[in-house]
Design a protein around this motif. Sequence first.
Motif, mmCIF file in Angstrom:
data_model
loop_
_atom_site.group_PDB
_atom_site.id
_atom_site.type_symbol
_atom_site.label_atom_id
_atom_site.label_comp_id
_atom_site.label_asym_id
_atom_site.label_seq_id
_atom_site.Cartn_x
_atom_site.Cartn_y
_atom_site.Cartn_z
ATOM 1 N N LYS A 116 0.813 -1.221 0.000
ATOM 2 C CA LYS A 116 0.000 0.000 0.000
ATOM 3 C C LYS A 116 0.843 1.266 0.000
ATOM 4 O O LYS A 116 0.429 2.294 -0.531
ATOM 5 N N ARG A 150 -1.818 2.975 -4.395
ATOM 6 C CA ARG A 150 -2.846 3.949 -4.790
ATOM 7 C C ARG A 150 -3.035 4.014 -6.306
ATOM 8 O O ARG A 150 -4.153 4.122 -6.803
ATOM 9 N N LYS A 153 -5.167 0.721 -8.275
ATOM 10 C CA LYS A 153 -6.511 0.276 -7.882
ATOM 11 C C LYS A 153 -7.332 -0.280 -9.042
ATOM 12 O O LYS A 153 -8.170 -1.154 -8.852
#
Length: 167
Positions: A116, A150, A153
């Motif tokens: 992440k 990010r 996605k």
Amino acid sequence: MAPSDAIKQILPAFEQYYTVKKENITPPFCAEAEFRSHNEQYFLVRSAHIADIDSNEFVYFACPDELNSEKLEKLVKAAWDAGLAKVRPYNGHRNSDVSLLIFTKSINPETINAIKKTKLYKSYKFSFHGWSHFKLAVCNTSDMQVYTNRQGKDYAKLIKKNIKSSS
């Protein structure tokens, strides 16, 4: 489901728009896909050429049996370096994104946070000659969970849609 089987199921989703290579690929990966788009802008007639616009994406596929933070870091660095080596920035270059899709049987819990937090970006001549982003998606094939950074996605939706669990 074995990670190599998952890659065989996901590659047809890329073959329509990407050039997919399964042979003569960068060593830690098991497949590569490349997308290149060139567009031109002109005023009224083609001889009044205004601009070139190039957009590229380089996707790398990996299938380790288990993924830990060290292995993730090595794969990310290898994909980023291999992708940036293919970038040719000039005034008509818009972007060249590098993507890494990893399919694995098991992921260490601390690796999920590292996934992440992965963020790589490079601009060329203060973005006048374009930029590069890094997209990352990791699929745990044992429970079909997908983890992304990010930028990656969109790949979570693509993976869930195209991989059918064989359980």
